[in-house]
Design a protein around this motif. Structure first.
Motif, PDB file in Angstrom:
ATOM      1  N   ALA A 169       0.819  -1.207   0.000  1.00  0.00           N
ATOM      2  CA  ALA A 169       0.000   0.000   0.000  1.00  0.00           C
ATOM      3  C   ALA A 169       0.857   1.263   0.000  1.00  0.00           C
ATOM      4  N   ASP A 170       0.352   2.265  -0.684  1.00  0.00           N
ATOM      5  CA  ASP A 170       0.981   3.585  -0.643  1.00  0.00           C
ATOM      6  C   ASP A 170       0.521   4.372   0.566  1.00  0.00           C
ATOM      7  N   VAL A 171      -0.713   4.127   1.009  1.00  0.00           N
ATOM      8  CA  VAL A 171      -1.240   4.735   2.233  1.00  0.00           C
ATOM      9  C   VAL A 171      -2.082   3.695   2.958  1.00  0.00           C
ATOM     10  N   VAL A 172      -1.898   3.611   4.275  1.00  0.00           N
ATOM     11  CA  VAL A 172      -2.724   2.751   5.122  1.00  0.00           C
ATOM     12  C   VAL A 172      -3.457   3.636   6.124  1.00  0.00           C
ATOM     13  N   PHE A 173      -4.751   3.391   6.299  1.00  0.00           N
ATOM     14  CA  PHE A 173      -5.566   4.134   7.259  1.00  0.00           C
ATOM     15  C   PHE A 173      -6.069   3.193   8.338  1.00  0.00           C
ATOM     16  N   GLY A 174      -6.286   3.752   9.533  1.00  0.00           N
ATOM     17  CA  GLY A 174      -6.841   2.981  10.628  1.00  0.00           C
ATOM     18  C   GLY A 174      -7.984   3.717  11.298  1.00  0.00           C
ATOM     19  N   PRO A 175      -8.760   3.018  12.140  1.00  0.00           N
ATOM     20  CA  PRO A 175      -9.921   3.630  12.799  1.00  0.00           C
ATOM     21  C   PRO A 175      -9.518   4.606  13.900  1.00  0.00           C
ATOM     22  N   VAL A 176     -10.413   5.552  14.153  1.00  0.00           N
ATOM     23  CA  VAL A 176     -10.260   6.499  15.259  1.00  0.00           C
ATOM     24  C   VAL A 176     -11.475   6.340  16.161  1.00  0.00           C
ATOM     25  N   ARG A 177     -11.228   6.115  17.442  1.00  0.00           N
ATOM     26  CA  ARG A 177     -12.307   5.928  18.412  1.00  0.00           C
ATOM     27  C   ARG A 177     -12.314   7.118  19.379  1.00  0.00           C
ATOM     28  N   ALA A 178     -13.279   8.000  19.208  1.00  0.00           N
ATOM     29  CA  ALA A 178     -13.361   9.178  20.077  1.00  0.00           C
ATOM     30  C   ALA A 178     -13.958   8.802  21.426  1.00  0.00           C
ATOM     31  N   ARG A 179     -13.489   9.477  22.453  1.00  0.00           N
ATOM     32  CA  ARG A 179     -14.049   9.266  23.793  1.00  0.00           C
ATOM     33  C   ARG A 179     -14.263  10.632  24.443  1.00  0.00           C
ATOM     34  N   ALA A 180     -15.495  10.873  24.849  1.00  0.00           N
ATOM     35  CA  ALA A 180     -15.847  12.124  25.518  1.00  0.00           C
ATOM     36  C   ALA A 180     -15.721  11.932  27.025  1.00  0.00           C
ATOM     37  N   PRO A 181     -15.340  12.988  27.748  1.00  0.00           N
ATOM     38  CA  PRO A 181     -15.255  12.850  29.211  1.00  0.00           C
ATOM     39  C   PRO A 181     -16.630  12.613  29.818  1.00  0.00           C
ATOM     40  N   ASP A 182     -16.644  12.120  31.055  1.00  0.00           N
ATOM     41  CA  ASP A 182     -17.899  11.793  31.725  1.00  0.00           C
ATOM     42  C   ASP A 182     -18.799  13.011  31.893  1.00  0.00           C
ATOM     43  N   SER A 183     -18.220  14.198  31.872  1.00  0.00           N
ATOM     44  CA  SER A 183     -19.003  15.418  32.071  1.00  0.00           C
ATOM     45  C   SER A 183     -19.925  15.719  30.891  1.00  0.00           C
ATOM     46  N   VAL A 184     -19.669  15.094  29.747  1.00  0.00           N
ATOM     47  CA  VAL A 184     -20.503  15.319  28.554  1.00  0.00           C
ATOM     48  C   VAL A 184     -21.646  14.315  28.575  1.00  0.00           C
ATOM     49  N   ALA A 185     -22.856  14.822  28.750  1.00  0.00           N
ATOM     50  CA  ALA A 185     -24.031  13.956  28.778  1.00  0.00           C
ATOM     51  C   ALA A 185     -24.931  14.183  27.579  1.00  0.00           C
ATOM     52  N   LEU A 186     -25.182  15.450  27.221  1.00  0.00           N
ATOM     53  CA  LEU A 186     -26.092  15.777  26.128  1.00  0.00           C
ATOM     54  C   LEU A 186     -25.450  15.450  24.778  1.00  0.00           C
ATOM     55  N   HIS A 187     -26.132  14.684  23.966  1.00  0.00           N
ATOM     56  CA  HIS A 187     -25.685  14.298  22.618  1.00  0.00           C
ATOM     57  C   HIS A 187     -24.353  13.526  22.650  1.00  0.00           C
ATOM     58  N   ARG A 188     -24.095  12.831  23.721  1.00  0.00           N
ATOM     59  CA  ARG A 188     -22.808  12.155  23.880  1.00  0.00           C
ATOM     60  C   ARG A 188     -22.530  11.144  22.757  1.00  0.00           C
ATOM     61  N   ASP A 189     -23.525  10.315  22.437  1.00  0.00           N
ATOM     62  CA  ASP A 189     -23.318   9.299  21.394  1.00  0.00           C
ATOM     63  C   ASP A 189     -22.998   9.953  20.063  1.00  0.00           C
ATOM     64  N   TYR A 190     -23.751  10.991  19.720  1.00  0.00           N
ATOM     65  CA  TYR A 190     -23.504  11.700  18.455  1.00  0.00           C
ATOM     66  C   TYR A 190     -22.108  12.306  18.436  1.00  0.00           C
ATOM     67  N   LEU A 191     -21.724  12.958  19.522  1.00  0.00           N
ATOM     68  CA  LEU A 191     -20.422  13.627  19.551  1.00  0.00           C
ATOM     69  C   LEU A 191     -19.283  12.622  19.423  1.00  0.00           C
ATOM     70  N   GLU A 192     -19.395  11.480  20.088  1.00  0.00           N
ATOM     71  CA  GLU A 192     -18.339  10.480  19.962  1.00  0.00           C
ATOM     72  C   GLU A 192     -18.283   9.913  18.550  1.00  0.00           C
ATOM     73  N   ARG A 193     -19.437   9.705  17.925  1.00  0.00           N
ATOM     74  CA  ARG A 193     -19.439   9.241  16.528  1.00  0.00           C
ATOM     75  C   ARG A 193     -18.852  10.300  15.600  1.00  0.00           C
ATOM     76  N   PHE A 194     -19.170  11.555  15.860  1.00  0.00           N
ATOM     77  CA  PHE A 194     -18.702  12.632  14.982  1.00  0.00           C
ATOM     78  C   PHE A 194     -17.181  12.663  14.919  1.00  0.00           C
ATOM     79  N   PHE A 195     -16.540  12.499  16.049  1.00  0.00           N
ATOM     80  CA  PHE A 195     -15.084  12.596  16.099  1.00  0.00           C
ATOM     81  C   PHE A 195     -14.397  11.248  15.859  1.00  0.00           C
ATOM     82  N   SER A 196     -15.171  10.218  15.603  1.00  0.00           N
ATOM     83  CA  SER A 196     -14.607   8.906  15.323  1.00  0.00           C
ATOM     84  C   SER A 196     -14.469   8.701  13.820  1.00  0.00           C
ATOM     85  N   ARG A 197     -13.654   7.747  13.452  1.00  0.00           N
ATOM     86  CA  ARG A 197     -13.542   7.305  12.058  1.00  0.00           C
ATOM     87  C   ARG A 197     -13.882   5.824  12.026  1.00  0.00           C
ATOM     88  N   LEU A 198     -14.974   5.509  11.353  1.00  0.00           N
ATOM     89  CA  LEU A 198     -15.390   4.128  11.211  1.00  0.00           C
ATOM     90  C   LEU A 198     -14.983   3.615   9.840  1.00  0.00           C
TER      91      LEU A 198
END
Length: 306
Positions: free
Chosen positions: A115-144
């Protein structure tokens, strides 16, 4: 001369930078004699110098510091490329932490798929203080990506990637300076490489954690960023040589449809306080970005050093 350079661009995130560097220094199944770490400080003053010098003391491999005071993410990456000695360049962001097997997994995938370029996943983790829209925010900053490793026909961003330097169109300054303020310099590079026949691979074992800074864990930030992401396809067609006007029109029409449909759904979801309401707002924002993609609507996310 190093076989692999791990490059970490940074700007005033000393805590996250230290986590990122230390995670590279604890990698397993790699030869530290063939490895160097290169931190590129994109601040007007050399604010990260003392942190990097401290991390370099007693490190298993050389830890180099590069100061690039000219604002812009492309400037920072190009400054690092100028200094890097590796045949392979691995990119890690200053808000990411690599598990012990990260680099070995990237290198193994590169060899397996040539391969000329290899990519890997990014798993975002929000601190415990983030409750509102937590699932969305972690998905937003993740790479699936795909569950299985293999050759892919598309590309991702620079963070958590391994580049074969000989495959770059310019091995010293491959990132477009015109993208300094708005980002997307990596998309432009990988698009050029794909057009030239480069091989891209995906390795799910080469994943990293991402810890977004607190002021980004808001809908104000993510929806503005979603709007900017949506601008990408239209702007890419407009920047083609010659400009792909039909492509621009097509993407703008798609954007209008998405903004109307997803916006209506988002409104209903918001009225009912549905758990996934932020996801639909995100989709509507990306549609708007496809429609309003030119100069006055460009949002500056990068290039601030003061």
């Amino acid at each position: 001369m190093a076989r692999v350079t791990v490059m970490i661009p940074t700007q005033r995130r000393l805590g996250g930078l230290a986590v990122a560097v230390r995670s590279v220094l604890t990698q397993t199944h790699v030869d530290f004699g063939d490895l160097e770490i290169l931190v590129v400080d994109n601040d007007q003053v050399d604010s990260a110098r003392s942190t990097v010098e401290g991390l370099a003391v007693g490190a298993a491999c050389p830890v180099h510091y590069v100061h690039e005071p000219r604002a812009g993410v492309a400037n920072a990456r190009n400054a690092g490329m100028t200094r890097a000695s590796g045949d392979f360049i691995a990119f890690l962001d200053d808000d990411e932490e690599a598990p012990a097997g990260w680099l070995a997994a990237l290198l193994a995938a590169q060899a397996r798929y040539a391969a000329d370029v290899v990519f890997g996943p990014v798993r975002a983790r929000a601190p415990d203080s983030v409750a509102l829209h937590r699932d969305y925010l972690e998905r937003f900053f993740s790479r699936l990506g795909p569950a299985e490793a293999g050759v892919i026909d598309h590309y991702y961003g620079c963070g958590d990637s391994l580049l074969r330097r000989a495959a770059l169109p310019d091995p010293v300054s491959p990132f477009a300076a015109e993208r300094n303020l708005i980002g997307g310099e990596d998309d432009m590079l990988f698009g050029q490489m794909r057009a030239a026949g480069a091989t891209f691979a995906w390795e799910p074992a080469a994943w990293v954690w991402e810890d977004p800074v607190p002021d980004r864990l808001t809908l104000d930030y993510t929806l503005a960023r979603a709007f900017a992401y949506g601008q990408g396809p239209s702007a890419h067609c407009a920047a083609a040589s010659p400009p792909d006007r039909l492509g621009v029109a097509r993407w703008m029409a798609i954007g209008v449809g998405q903004a109307v449909v997803f916006g209506a759904v988002a409104g209903l979801k918001w009225l009912t306080r549905s758990k996934d309401r932020a996801d639909w707002l995100d989709r509507a924002a990306r549609g708007l970005g496809k429609t309003f993609w030119w100069g006055p609507f460009k949002i500056q996310f990068y290039g601030r050093t003061a």
